[in-house]
Scaffold this active site. Structure first.
Site, PDB file in Angstrom:
ATOM      1  N   VAL A  93       4.963   7.443 -10.745  1.00 22.94           N
ATOM      2  CA  VAL A  93       4.770   7.044  -9.354  1.00 22.94           C
ATOM      3  C   VAL A  93       4.603   5.546  -9.347  1.00 22.94           C
ATOM      4  O   VAL A  93       3.935   4.986 -10.216  1.00 22.94           O
ATOM      5  CB  VAL A  93       3.491   7.724  -8.797  1.00 22.94           C
ATOM      6  CG1 VAL A  93       3.089   7.130  -7.466  1.00 22.94           C
ATOM      7  CG2 VAL A  93       3.686   9.219  -8.702  1.00 22.94           C
ATOM      8  N   SER A 101       4.382  -1.815 -10.561  1.00 23.80           N
ATOM      9  CA  SER A 101       4.818  -2.275 -11.895  1.00 23.80           C
ATOM     10  C   SER A 101       3.745  -2.154 -12.957  1.00 23.80           C
ATOM     11  O   SER A 101       3.692  -2.946 -13.909  1.00 23.80           O
ATOM     12  CB  SER A 101       5.305  -3.735 -11.844  1.00 23.80           C
ATOM     13  OG  SER A 101       6.308  -3.854 -10.880  1.00 23.80           O
ATOM     14  N   ARG A 102       2.865  -1.195 -12.782  1.00 19.80           N
ATOM     15  CA  ARG A 102       1.803  -0.936 -13.779  1.00 19.80           C
ATOM     16  C   ARG A 102       0.815  -2.092 -13.911  1.00 19.80           C
ATOM     17  O   ARG A 102       0.073  -2.156 -14.893  1.00 19.80           O
ATOM     18  CB  ARG A 102       2.408  -0.634 -15.154  1.00 19.80           C
ATOM     19  CG  ARG A 102       2.759   0.827 -15.442  1.00 19.80           C
ATOM     20  CD  ARG A 102       3.306   1.548 -14.282  1.00 19.80           C
ATOM     21  NE  ARG A 102       3.332   2.996 -14.455  1.00 19.80           N
ATOM     22  CZ  ARG A 102       3.539   3.838 -13.444  1.00 19.80           C
ATOM     23  NH1 ARG A 102       3.710   3.402 -12.216  1.00 19.80           N
ATOM     24  NH2 ARG A 102       3.552   5.130 -13.650  1.00 19.80           N
ATOM     25  N   LEU A 103       0.809  -3.028 -12.956  1.00 18.33           N
ATOM     26  CA  LEU A 103      -0.160  -4.126 -13.027  1.00 18.33           C
ATOM     27  C   LEU A 103      -1.410  -3.720 -12.245  1.00 18.33           C
ATOM     28  O   LEU A 103      -1.783  -4.332 -11.227  1.00 18.33           O
ATOM     29  CB  LEU A 103       0.468  -5.416 -12.468  1.00 18.33           C
ATOM     30  CG  LEU A 103       1.679  -5.900 -13.279  1.00 18.33           C
ATOM     31  CD1 LEU A 103       2.275  -7.160 -12.681  1.00 18.33           C
ATOM     32  CD2 LEU A 103       1.282  -6.147 -14.744  1.00 18.33           C
TER      33      LEU A 103
END
Ligand SMILES: Cc1cc2nc3c(=O)[nH]c(=O)nc-3n(C[C@H](O)[C@H](O)[C@H](O)COP(=O)(O)O)c2cc1C
Length: 518
Positions: free
Chosen positions: A312, A494-496
């Protein structure tokens, strides 16, 4: 101004003890429902004109899908049921349309979350199917989506003009066919196909033929959700000429129509939770039962998924150092209250991880029953596996995951039993059945069969049927974890992700706030 490390002196929050409201009741998830209202007289000529239809069975066909037997309706049966609902059974067209549209909206929301699929285009035909689409768009707007409407052949009846006015009052944009982009995938995440319903016959006419062509040429995105009948399909035979659209989701209303047997997409839902038993009996309808208060139910197996491809992309407000509370318990209270306000189910469910003397970890869910500056409390059996672990190693970790808000909270610390008095008070506040259940369950021990539990439960229910006090078992009570570490996690694109950790260091009463790499 704010450095990446912050020190805050600990203080007593005795006010929290008084002001913390009792844990709120679990809120039900939004649900779903049905439709259809074409006069039988408008359908019958079609049936008689078309020998192809006459040769088809007019009986509902039960087939087994994933251990659930589901009936499929012929076109004639569907029309008859609508006639009955709107005749002797006293429903109005408006009511059925509202419930149908709500069913569609809630089915969409079950699968396609607004955080990822917010841009919805409802393409509405001139009839009742189109009306369902207009209602669905209104509900989706209220669920947090951004719907647009393409409604090229408006029906001048007051029911429809009212639906248009309602959407206009919400500033939902109406887009003409000419203004639709040739490639719909750029502007929309979900397309609702509310063009033709179960009374449709013949070939799609302009401008819908062109719209269907554009829907057919779509590649991966957007997903297509068809209302009751995928447009271009034959109501009973399906996409027999190959010119119909291939939806990702089909929301059947009242009961699936025969064409739905040919639906191969991943998500088939049923809405229309208002079919009275007399109708179900007459048409021998076998339909899956709706869970809880839900207005929609999945038909068939959930799709097979490639687990490695499941991900997601989180979109959330930022979690910044200068916006969080200085004290982690206050930050927890804030997030907890927000999760409750968002209607999340079992906000107070948390994973509890313990280890035994051999340092072997073990996790399970428990329910948080209170929290304040003194710690986080849950109740259990002291002789259970977790009870035994905690007596061997009195340290534990708690984990909350509030999926719909992209939030996770980790809490770690030392654990102790709460006082007998506190446990007694809570035990006697529970429903009597739960009190008896706590006596019956020698939690985590092996039982020879379910009957063992039932037999003892029945025996004790009889014993205490006079309303006398049910004594709390000695081995049942609460634990309290006193945190020395919190981490608040907020999912980001973006997984940040944001991770803010509050920690207490040995001998220092100050909470330190640090950002951790995601
Ligand atoms: C949502 C949820 C809430 C639960 N709440 C509790 C609870 O508050 N107390 C409890 O003893 N078990 C609760 N359970 C059951 C536990 O997960 C577990 O099965 C049980 O406590 C035995 O665990 P153990 O053998 O590790 O001690 C809950 C389970 C779920 C799924």
């Amino acid at each position: 101004m704010r450095s990446s490390m912050r020190r805050v002196t600990t203080m007593t929050f005795s006010f929290l003890l008084q002001s913390s409201p009792p844990l709120p009741p679990v809120l039900p998830k939004p649900l779903l429902s049905h439709e259809h209202r074409y006069s039988l007289s408008s359908i019958l000529p079609l049936l008689t004109q078309r020998s192809r239809l006459r040769t088809l069975s007019t009986k509902s066909i039960p087939i087994m899908q994933d251990s659930t037997s589901v009936s499929y309706l012929s076109q004639r049966e569907a029309a008859e049921i609508d006639e009955t609902l709107m005749g002797p059974l006293g429903f109005s067209v408006d009511q059925l349309m509202e419930l149908a549209g709500l069913s569609v909206a809630t089915s969409v929301a079950e699968v396609y979350k607004p955080s990822e699929y917010s841009r919805v285009l409802a393409i509405c035909g001139p009839g009742n199917n189109g009306g369902d689409g207009l209602v669905a768009a209104r509900h989706l707007h209220h669920f947090g989506y951004k719907p647009s409407i393409c409604y090229p052949k408006r029906t001048p009846k007051s029911l429809y003009t009212g639906l248009v006015t309602q959407l206009e009052s919400l500033s939902v944009p109406f887009v003409s066919v000419d203004d639709l982009p040739e490639d719909l995938s750029k502007d929309f995440d979900v397309i609702i196909d509310a063009i033709f319903g179960f009374s449709f016959h013949g070939a799609p006419r302009p401008p819908f033929d062109d719209i269907i062509r554009r829907l057919l040429s779509l590649q991966k995105r957007p997903v297509i959700v068809s209302v009751d009948i995928p447009s271009g399909w034959h109501v009973e035979e399906g996409d027999n000429e190959g010119g119909g659209i291939k939806p990702d989701m089909l929301v059947s209303l009242t009961a699936p129509k025969l064409c739905a047997k040919r639906f191969c997409g991943p998500h088939h839902f049923l809405g229309g939770r208002f079919v009275p038993p007399s109708v179900a009996e007459k048409y021998k309808l076998e339909l899956p039962s709706y869970p809880g208060t839900s207005m929609c139910v999945r038909i068939g197996k959930p799709p097979k998924v490639d687990i490695s491809a499941m991900r997601v992309n989180y979109v959330s407000p930022e979690l910044l150092e200068d916006q969080v509370e200085s004290y982690p318990i206050l930050q927890f209270r804030k997030w907890f209250d927000e999760a409750v306000a968002a209607g999340l189910r079992e906000t107070n469910a948390m994973a509890l991880s313990t280890t035994n003397k051999d340092r072997k970890p073990s996790s399970r869910m428990v329910l948080l029953k209170g929290f304040d500056e003194n710690g986080f409390v849950w109740f259990t059996n002291y002789e259970s596996k977790k009870g035994s672990d905690l007596s061997e190693n009195p340290f534990a970790a708690l984990l909350f995951y509030w999926e719909d808000m992209n939030r996770q909270v980790r809490i770690e610390g030392a654990v102790e039993r709460i006082s007998e008095e506190e446990s007694e008070t809570y035990y006697h506040s529970r429903p009597r059945g739960s009190q008896i259940g706590a006596i019956v369950s020698k939690q985590s021990s092996v039982v020879s069969g379910r009957h063992v539990l039932y037999d003892e439960y029945e025996e004790l229910t009889k014993k205490y049927s006079d309303g006398s006090v049910i004594p709390k078992p000695k081995n049942w009570g609460g634990f309290r974890l006193k945190p020395n570490l919190f981490e608040f996690w907020q999912g980001q694109p973006s997984r940040l992700h944001d991770r803010l950790q509050y920690s207490l260091q040995e001998g220092n009463p100050a909470w330190i706030i640090r950002r951790l790499a995601p």
